[in-house]
Design a protein around this motif. Structure first.
Motif, PDB file in Angstrom:
ATOM      1  N   THR A  27       0.827  -1.212   0.000  1.00 15.14           N
ATOM      2  CA  THR A  27       0.000   0.000   0.000  1.00 15.14           C
ATOM      3  C   THR A  27       0.857   1.257   0.000  1.00 15.14           C
ATOM      4  N   ASP A  28       1.896   1.271   0.829  1.00 17.82           N
ATOM      5  CA  ASP A  28       2.733   2.463   0.961  1.00 17.82           C
ATOM      6  C   ASP A  28       3.560   2.739  -0.286  1.00 17.82           C
ATOM      7  N   TYR A  32      -1.982   3.634  -2.365  1.00 22.04           N
ATOM      8  CA  TYR A  32      -2.287   5.057  -2.146  1.00 22.04           C
ATOM      9  C   TYR A  32      -1.424   5.747  -1.083  1.00 22.04           C
ATOM     10  N   GLU A  35       0.188   7.850   4.329  1.00 16.18           N
ATOM     11  CA  GLU A  35      -0.669   8.789   5.059  1.00 16.18           C
ATOM     12  C   GLU A  35      -2.123   8.320   5.060  1.00 16.18           C
ATOM     13  N   LYS A  36      -2.618   7.963   3.887  1.00 17.12           N
ATOM     14  CA  LYS A  36      -4.008   7.506   3.783  1.00 17.12           C
ATOM     15  C   LYS A  36      -4.186   6.159   4.501  1.00 17.12           C
ATOM     16  N   ARG A  37      -3.179   5.316   4.437  1.00 20.01           N
ATOM     17  CA  ARG A  37      -3.266   4.029   5.148  1.00 20.01           C
ATOM     18  C   ARG A  37      -3.372   4.255   6.649  1.00 20.01           C
ATOM     19  N   GLU A  39      -4.469   6.889   8.190  1.00 21.65           N
ATOM     20  CA  GLU A  39      -5.795   7.441   8.474  1.00 21.65           C
ATOM     21  C   GLU A  39      -6.819   6.313   8.610  1.00 21.65           C
ATOM     22  N   GLY A  40      -6.709   5.327   7.732  1.00 25.60           N
ATOM     23  CA  GLY A  40      -7.616   4.184   7.799  1.00 25.60           C
ATOM     24  C   GLY A  40      -7.432   3.382   9.074  1.00 25.60           C
ATOM     25  N   ASP A  43      -9.118   5.195  11.868  1.00 28.86           N
ATOM     26  CA  ASP A  43     -10.566   5.032  11.752  1.00 28.86           C
ATOM     27  C   ASP A  43     -11.012   3.667  12.291  1.00 28.86           C
ATOM     28  N   GLU A  57      -9.994  -1.552   0.723  1.00 31.53           N
ATOM     29  CA  GLU A  57      -9.670  -0.300   0.045  1.00 31.53           C
ATOM     30  C   GLU A  57      -8.161  -0.148  -0.111  1.00 31.53           C
ATOM     31  N   SER A  61      -6.026  -0.406  -3.902  1.00 32.31           N
ATOM     32  CA  SER A  61      -5.227   0.709  -4.422  1.00 32.31           C
ATOM     33  C   SER A  61      -3.914   0.232  -5.046  1.00 32.31           C
TER      34      SER A  61
END
Length: 251
Positions: A27-28, A32, A35-37, A39-40, A43, A57, A61
């Motif tokens: 992912t990194d 995407y 940073e977005k990972r 954030e997930g 969450d 998700e 990506s």
């Protein structure tokens, strides 16, 4: 009647047996981004999204063919420095090691074979699978093990053994680093949670007992001492809290 095994070690794979999480790495570096990972992950910890949705998700990506992803990971994912010796000891003691993972079996099997050697084929893997959207594997997604919020409820693999009568039940250990490990850990006698990772935060918030490890050398020492009656599960499990209490008293 004695149990079929005196102990069983259930363990997460990514970030636990390995130094880096293979799904995070993809992912990194291809998906995407970190940073977005992250954030997930936050969450998930805050119960704003389900693990299965955020994880899918992440992997969706990653826009490279699945075989190419495996080769990238084989070049970049390294083994925890204490795992091979620990696994060799488990083999000699006839203690099964079972991987319970949110990752995908072909990746885990390839990495274990590379990092541990041919006898890694004795490690049972219960995990998700890739779902290929074309014959060559150029397009793929994750196919979940079950319908749980995690996509793979790891506790389901442990409950049949955990629920055995006392005289037939081995000692059960679990090693992990993430939120998806908590349901499995609750079915075992002792949880090893990796230092500096989200599982510790979650355990402290939920009041779940655990001890901390940095490498499998720590796990090897503690499980060996427990099995040789040099210490007890309760003593090991209370170590982290005693250290926290001592640090607080010293402030």
């Amino acid at each position: 009647m004695a149990p079929a095994h005196k102990a069983i070690v259930f363990t997460d794979f990514d970030g636990t047996i390995t130094l880096k999480d293979s799904n995070d790495y993809l992912t990194d570096n291809i998906g995407y981004g970190p940073e977005k990972r992250r954030e997930g992950n936050i969450d998930i910890l805050e119960n704003r999204v389900k693990f299965r949705d955020a994880f899918k998700e992440m992997l969706d990506s990653v826009k490279k063919p699945f075989p190419e992803c495996i080769e990238i990971l084989r070049k970049n994912i390294k083994l925890d420095p204490g795992f091979k010796d620990f696994y060799d000891w488990c083999l000699s003691e006839k203690i099964p090691v079972i991987v319970l993972s949110s990752g995908m079996e072909p990746i885990i099997r390839a990495l274990l074979t590379d990092l541990v050697g041919p006898h890694a084929d004795q490690i049972k893997i219960v995990s998700n699978q890739p779902k290929f959207l074309d014959p060559e594997g150029n397009e793929w997604t994750v196919e979940y093990h079950d319908d749980s919020d995690f996509g793979h409820d790891k506790s389901l693999a442990i409950k049949p053994t955990a629920n055995l009568p006392k005289e037939d039940r081995p000692v059960l250990f679990y090693c992990g680093d993430g939120v998806s490990d908590l349901s499995a850990a609750r079915e075992t006698d002792l949880l090893f949670a990796k230092y500096g990772h989200d599982l510790i935060t979650y355990c402290e918030r939920e009041g779940a007992p655990f001890t901390v490890f940095k490498t499998f050398e720590d796990i090897h020492r503690d499980i060996k001492d427990i099995m040789e009656n040099k210490t007890t599960i309760d003593e090991v499990a209370s170590r982290h809290q005693r250290a926290k209490d001592a640090a607080k008293a010293a402030e």
